[in-house]
Design a protein around this motif. Structure first.
Motif, PDB file in Angstrom:
ATOM      1  N   TYR A   1    -115.643  56.721 -12.339  1.00 28.87           N
ATOM      2  CA  TYR A   1    -115.123  56.511 -11.355  1.00 28.87           C
ATOM      3  C   TYR A   1    -114.830  55.470 -10.399  1.00 28.87           C
ATOM      4  CZ  TYR A   1    -115.633  58.372  -6.285  1.00 28.87           C
ATOM      5  OH  TYR A   1    -114.636  58.868  -5.209  1.00 28.87           O
ATOM      6  N   ALA A   2    -113.783  54.349 -10.919  1.00 33.90           N
ATOM      7  CA  ALA A   2    -113.685  53.054 -11.449  1.00 33.90           C
ATOM      8  C   ALA A   2    -111.884  52.533 -11.206  1.00 33.90           C
ATOM      9  CB  ALA A   2    -114.012  52.734 -12.082  1.00 33.90           C
ATOM     10  N   LEU A   3    -111.744  51.939 -10.891  1.00 37.90           N
ATOM     11  CA  LEU A   3    -110.250  51.120 -11.002  1.00 37.90           C
ATOM     12  C   LEU A   3    -110.608  50.357 -12.322  1.00 37.90           C
ATOM     13  CD1 LEU A   3    -108.758  51.423  -7.731  1.00 37.90           C
ATOM     14  CD2 LEU A   3    -108.388  52.785  -9.052  1.00 37.90           C
ATOM     15  N   VAL A   4    -109.173  49.676 -12.271  1.00 36.44           N
ATOM     16  CA  VAL A   4    -109.485  48.826 -13.573  1.00 36.44           C
ATOM     17  C   VAL A   4    -108.449  47.737 -13.144  1.00 36.44           C
ATOM     18  CG1 VAL A   4    -108.671  49.267 -15.974  1.00 36.44           C
ATOM     19  CG2 VAL A   4    -109.867  47.577 -15.601  1.00 36.44           C
ATOM     20  N   ILE A   5    -108.703  46.656 -13.537  1.00 36.94           N
ATOM     21  CA  ILE A   5    -107.544  44.748 -13.420  1.00 36.94           C
ATOM     22  C   ILE A   5    -107.309  44.956 -14.852  1.00 36.94           C
ATOM     23  CG2 ILE A   5    -105.818  43.293 -12.762  1.00 36.94           C
ATOM     24  CD1 ILE A   5    -107.802  43.066 -10.124  1.00 36.94           C
TER      25      ILE A   5
ATOM     26  N   GLU B   1    -114.122  46.220   0.784  1.00 37.58           N
ATOM     27  CA  GLU B   1    -114.854  45.393  -0.060  1.00 37.58           C
ATOM     28  C   GLU B   1    -114.258  45.388  -1.508  1.00 37.58           C
ATOM     29  OE1 GLU B   1    -119.206  46.336   1.246  1.00 37.58           O
ATOM     30  OE2 GLU B   1    -118.764  47.778  -0.097  1.00 37.58           O
ATOM     31  N   MET B   2    -113.385  46.765  -2.273  1.00 31.59           N
ATOM     32  CA  MET B   2    -112.915  46.658  -3.397  1.00 31.59           C
ATOM     33  C   MET B   2    -111.676  45.964  -2.923  1.00 31.59           C
ATOM     34  SD  MET B   2    -111.334  50.591  -5.425  1.00 31.59           S
ATOM     35  CE  MET B   2    -113.301  50.172  -6.035  1.00 31.59           C
ATOM     36  N   PHE B   3    -110.924  45.233  -2.408  1.00 33.13           N
ATOM     37  CA  PHE B   3    -109.855  44.595  -2.238  1.00 33.13           C
ATOM     38  C   PHE B   3    -110.083  43.008  -2.555  1.00 33.13           C
ATOM     39  CE2 PHE B   3    -106.462  41.820   0.035  1.00 33.13           C
ATOM     40  CZ  PHE B   3    -105.892  41.974  -0.919  1.00 33.13           C
ATOM     41  N   GLU B   4    -110.847  42.736  -2.225  1.00 34.92           N
ATOM     42  CA  GLU B   4    -111.638  41.605  -1.510  1.00 34.92           C
ATOM     43  C   GLU B   4    -111.819  41.291  -2.950  1.00 34.92           C
ATOM     44  OE1 GLU B   4    -111.090  39.062   0.357  1.00 34.92           O
ATOM     45  OE2 GLU B   4    -109.843  40.428   1.275  1.00 34.92           O
ATOM     46  N   ALA B   5    -112.785  41.610  -3.656  1.00 28.93           N
ATOM     47  CA  ALA B   5    -113.526  41.890  -5.208  1.00 28.93           C
ATOM     48  C   ALA B   5    -112.276  42.097  -6.464  1.00 28.93           C
ATOM     49  CB  ALA B   5    -114.697  42.766  -5.558  1.00 28.93           C
ATOM     50  N   MET B   6    -111.800  42.297  -5.637  1.00 32.29           N
ATOM     51  CA  MET B   6    -110.143  42.508  -7.026  1.00 32.29           C
ATOM     52  C   MET B   6    -109.229  41.377  -7.134  1.00 32.29           C
ATOM     53  SD  MET B   6    -108.761  46.577  -7.359  1.00 32.29           S
ATOM     54  CE  MET B   6    -108.767  47.223  -8.279  1.00 32.29           C
ATOM     55  N   LEU B   7    -109.143  40.997  -5.702  1.00 35.99           N
ATOM     56  CA  LEU B   7    -107.947  39.786  -5.059  1.00 35.99           C
ATOM     57  C   LEU B   7    -108.964  38.497  -5.918  1.00 35.99           C
ATOM     58  CD1 LEU B   7    -105.838  38.804  -3.668  1.00 35.99           C
ATOM     59  CD2 LEU B   7    -107.441  38.295  -1.513  1.00 35.99           C
ATOM     60  N   GLN B   8    -110.327  38.337  -5.696  1.00 35.46           N
ATOM     61  CA  GLN B   8    -111.559  37.164  -6.430  1.00 35.46           C
ATOM     62  C   GLN B   8    -111.517  37.270  -7.555  1.00 35.46           C
ATOM     63  OE1 GLN B   8    -112.159  34.991  -4.763  1.00 35.46           O
ATOM     64  NE2 GLN B   8    -113.461  33.848  -6.337  1.00 35.46           N
ATOM     65  N   GLU B   9    -111.142  38.459  -8.556  1.00 32.19           N
ATOM     66  CA  GLU B   9    -110.837  38.241  -9.950  1.00 32.19           C
ATOM     67  C   GLU B   9    -109.807  37.764  -9.993  1.00 32.19           C
ATOM     68  OE1 GLU B   9    -110.541  41.353 -12.978  1.00 32.19           O
ATOM     69  OE2 GLU B   9    -112.325  41.557 -12.408  1.00 32.19           O
ATOM     70  N   VAL B  10    -108.658  38.086 -10.030  1.00 32.71           N
ATOM     71  CA  VAL B  10    -107.212  37.540 -10.006  1.00 32.71           C
ATOM     72  C   VAL B  10    -107.086  35.900 -10.076  1.00 32.71           C
ATOM     73  CG1 VAL B  10    -104.714  37.604  -9.585  1.00 32.71           C
ATOM     74  CG2 VAL B  10    -105.749  39.751  -9.888  1.00 32.71           C
ATOM     75  N   ARG B  11    -107.396  35.643  -8.613  1.00 30.65           N
ATOM     76  CA  ARG B  11    -107.448  34.240  -8.593  1.00 30.65           C
ATOM     77  C   ARG B  11    -108.314  33.529  -9.426  1.00 30.65           C
ATOM     78  NH1 ARG B  11    -108.348  34.743  -2.028  1.00 30.65           N
ATOM     79  NH2 ARG B  11    -105.672  35.113  -1.693  1.00 30.65           N
ATOM     80  N   GLU B  12    -109.682  34.194  -9.919  1.00 31.89           N
ATOM     81  CA  GLU B  12    -109.801  33.542 -11.557  1.00 31.89           C
ATOM     82  C   GLU B  12    -109.707  33.667 -12.490  1.00 31.89           C
ATOM     83  OE1 GLU B  12    -114.051  34.635 -10.397  1.00 31.89           O
ATOM     84  OE2 GLU B  12    -114.762  33.852  -8.517  1.00 31.89           O
ATOM     85  N   ALA B  13    -108.736  34.871 -12.650  1.00 32.96           N
ATOM     86  CA  ALA B  13    -108.362  35.296 -13.981  1.00 32.96           C
ATOM     87  C   ALA B  13    -107.722  33.824 -14.713  1.00 32.96           C
ATOM     88  CB  ALA B  13    -107.643  36.177 -14.030  1.00 32.96           C
ATOM     89  N   TYR B  14    -107.056  33.434 -13.936  1.00 26.79           N
ATOM     90  CA  TYR B  14    -106.109  32.533 -15.070  1.00 26.79           C
ATOM     91  C   TYR B  14    -105.900  31.098 -14.349  1.00 26.79           C
ATOM     92  CZ  TYR B  14    -105.001  36.082 -18.380  1.00 26.79           C
ATOM     93  OH  TYR B  14    -105.218  37.222 -19.245  1.00 26.79           O
TER      94      TYR B  14
END
Length: 99
Positions: free
Chosen positions: A52-56, A86-99
């Protein structure tokens, strides 16, 4: 509403929000392009099967992104643990830290 429908709805909402921050690929309407410290990288948000989740999903190569070969998965973002903001902020943080 079923869990599958809820995942699809949340994915649509995350896609909408990410469209406001990142450019969509011209060649793929479901993927975004971003610029990290190492150059361009490509990502898309997807529903995670059997959870029950999304992934990038990420890829550094534009050719693979066009072909839909996103080989690197990020963290799972569980719908029952986060609201949309909360999900948007967590996902956005992951993308910003990804590369």
């Amino acid at each position: 509403m079923t869990k599958t429908e809820m995942k699809k709805n949340r994915k649509s909402e995350m896609d909408k929000r990410f469209s406001e921050k990142f450019s969509k690929m011209k060649e793929r309407s479901d993927a975004f392009v971003s610029f990290g410290t190492e150059g361009e990288f490509y990502f898309r948000i997807d529903v995670f099967p059997d959870e029950y989740a999304l992934v990038i999903e990420y890829v550094e190569n534009k050719k693979d992104a066009i072909r839909g070969i996103f080989g690197e998965d990020g963290d799972l973002f569980y719908l029952d643990e986060m609201d949309e903001d909360e999900m948007f902020e967590a996902m956005l943080q992951e993308v910003r830290e990804a590369y």
